[in-house]
Design a protein around this motif. Sequence first.
Motif, short mmCIF file in Angstrom:
data_model
loop_
_atom_site.label_atom_id
_atom_site.label_comp_id
_atom_site.label_asym_id
_atom_site.label_seq_id
_atom_site.Cartn_x
_atom_site.Cartn_y
_atom_site.Cartn_z
N ALA A 62 29.16 50.71 44.26
CA ALA A 62 28.99 49.73 45.30
C ALA A 62 28.69 48.30 44.48
CB ALA A 62 27.74 50.14 46.02
N PRO A 63 28.71 47.33 45.31
CA PRO A 63 28.53 46.07 45.03
C PRO A 63 27.02 45.97 44.38
CG PRO A 63 29.35 45.93 47.10
CD PRO A 63 29.08 47.32 46.90
N VAL A 64 26.85 45.24 43.47
CA VAL A 64 25.61 44.87 42.63
C VAL A 64 25.23 43.53 42.82
CG1 VAL A 64 25.86 47.03 41.09
CG2 VAL A 64 26.51 44.91 40.50
N SER A 65 23.91 43.45 42.64
CA SER A 65 23.46 41.89 42.63
C SER A 65 23.70 41.18 41.35
CB SER A 65 22.06 41.84 42.85
OG SER A 65 21.59 42.18 44.31
N PRO A 66 24.25 39.98 41.13
CA PRO A 66 24.47 39.48 40.05
C PRO A 66 23.14 39.09 39.29
CG PRO A 66 24.71 37.93 41.99
CD PRO A 66 24.41 39.19 42.42
N ARG A 67 23.12 39.41 37.95
CA ARG A 67 21.94 39.19 37.09
C ARG A 67 22.28 37.94 36.20
NH1 ARG A 67 21.09 42.96 40.25
NH2 ARG A 67 20.05 44.82 39.85
N PRO A 68 21.15 37.12 36.05
CA PRO A 68 21.26 36.17 35.29
C PRO A 68 21.01 36.51 33.72
CG PRO A 68 18.79 36.35 36.08
CD PRO A 68 19.88 37.13 36.83
N THR A 69 21.93 35.60 33.09
CA THR A 69 22.10 36.25 31.69
C THR A 69 20.63 35.77 30.70
OG1 THR A 69 24.38 35.26 31.77
CG2 THR A 69 23.79 35.82 29.51
N TYR A 70 20.01 34.81 31.22
CA TYR A 70 18.71 34.48 30.80
C TYR A 70 17.82 34.31 31.68
CZ TYR A 70 15.52 32.21 27.49
OH TYR A 70 14.28 31.81 26.84
N SER A 71 16.75 35.12 31.91
CA SER A 71 15.79 34.84 33.13
C SER A 71 14.46 34.63 32.75
CB SER A 71 16.19 36.21 34.00
OG SER A 71 15.55 37.52 33.22
N ALA A 72 14.17 33.89 31.46
CA ALA A 72 12.59 33.68 31.25
C ALA A 72 12.27 32.70 32.22
CB ALA A 72 12.70 33.15 29.81
N LEU A 73 11.08 32.75 32.66
CA LEU A 73 10.29 31.79 33.64
C LEU A 73 9.63 30.83 32.96
CD1 LEU A 73 9.00 34.44 36.11
CD2 LEU A 73 11.11 33.27 36.24
N ASP A 74 9.80 29.57 33.54
CA ASP A 74 8.98 28.35 32.87
C ASP A 74 7.67 28.39 33.46
OD1 ASP A 74 8.06 25.84 32.13
OD2 ASP A 74 9.65 24.92 32.87
N LEU A 75 6.61 28.35 32.74
CA LEU A 75 5.18 28.48 32.98
C LEU A 75 4.45 27.28 32.95
CD1 LEU A 75 4.06 31.63 31.07
CD2 LEU A 75 4.94 31.39 33.20
N ALA A 76 5.39 25.93 32.85
CA ALA A 76 4.88 24.78 32.63
C ALA A 76 3.77 24.15 33.91
CB ALA A 76 5.98 23.63 32.32
N LYS A 77 4.56 24.56 34.97
CA LYS A 77 3.80 24.04 36.34
C LYS A 77 2.60 24.79 36.52
CE LYS A 77 4.60 23.33 41.50
NZ LYS A 77 5.61 23.68 42.54
N ILE A 78 2.31 26.31 36.18
CA ILE A 78 1.20 26.99 36.55
C ILE A 78 0.20 26.57 35.53
CG2 ILE A 78 1.67 29.18 35.50
CD1 ILE A 78 0.24 30.08 37.98
N GLU A 79 0.65 26.33 34.37
CA GLU A 79 -0.21 26.20 33.22
C GLU A 79 -0.75 24.61 33.48
OE1 GLU A 79 1.40 28.72 29.42
OE2 GLU A 79 2.53 26.76 29.79
N ALA A 80 0.05 23.81 34.08
CA ALA A 80 -0.57 22.35 34.50
C ALA A 80 -1.71 22.43 35.39
CB ALA A 80 0.46 21.52 34.88
N THR A 81 -1.93 23.62 35.94
CA THR A 81 -3.27 23.59 36.93
C THR A 81 -4.38 24.11 36.11
OG1 THR A 81 -2.80 25.87 37.42
CG2 THR A 81 -1.57 24.27 38.72
N GLY A 82 -4.30 24.37 34.83
CA GLY A 82 -5.50 24.79 34.01
C GLY A 82 -5.34 26.33 33.80
#
Length: 102
Positions: A62-82
């Motif tokens: 069946a069709p499958v959802s495309p997957r990103p090649t590189y899927s690391a998340l950027d934590l800068a925004k949440i780290e900026a909250t302390g």
Amino acid sequence: DMADAIFHLLDSGAGYGTYNLTGSGAVKSWADIARTVFDLTNGNGGKIKPISTAEYFANAKAPVSPRPTYSALDLAKIEATGLDVPDWEESLKAYVTKELKK
């Protein structure tokens, strides 16, 4: 870790918006993460064999959802909250150790 981050955002008065959250530390593949879990639980992480997304879905019926090649998340925004985002490997080890004691 997720609950702690949510309460941190609420208690700190952080701005409205979307925040990425994952454990901090080294970026690893799903195979690396599975290997770590297997090593922590029964010491046989060497049995994990990595497979590419293309290989995994090569015979999909069946069709499958495309997957990103590189899927690391950027934590800068949440780290900026302390928020001090814990290292995922330390959190995983603590969780597995706790669960194995049950």
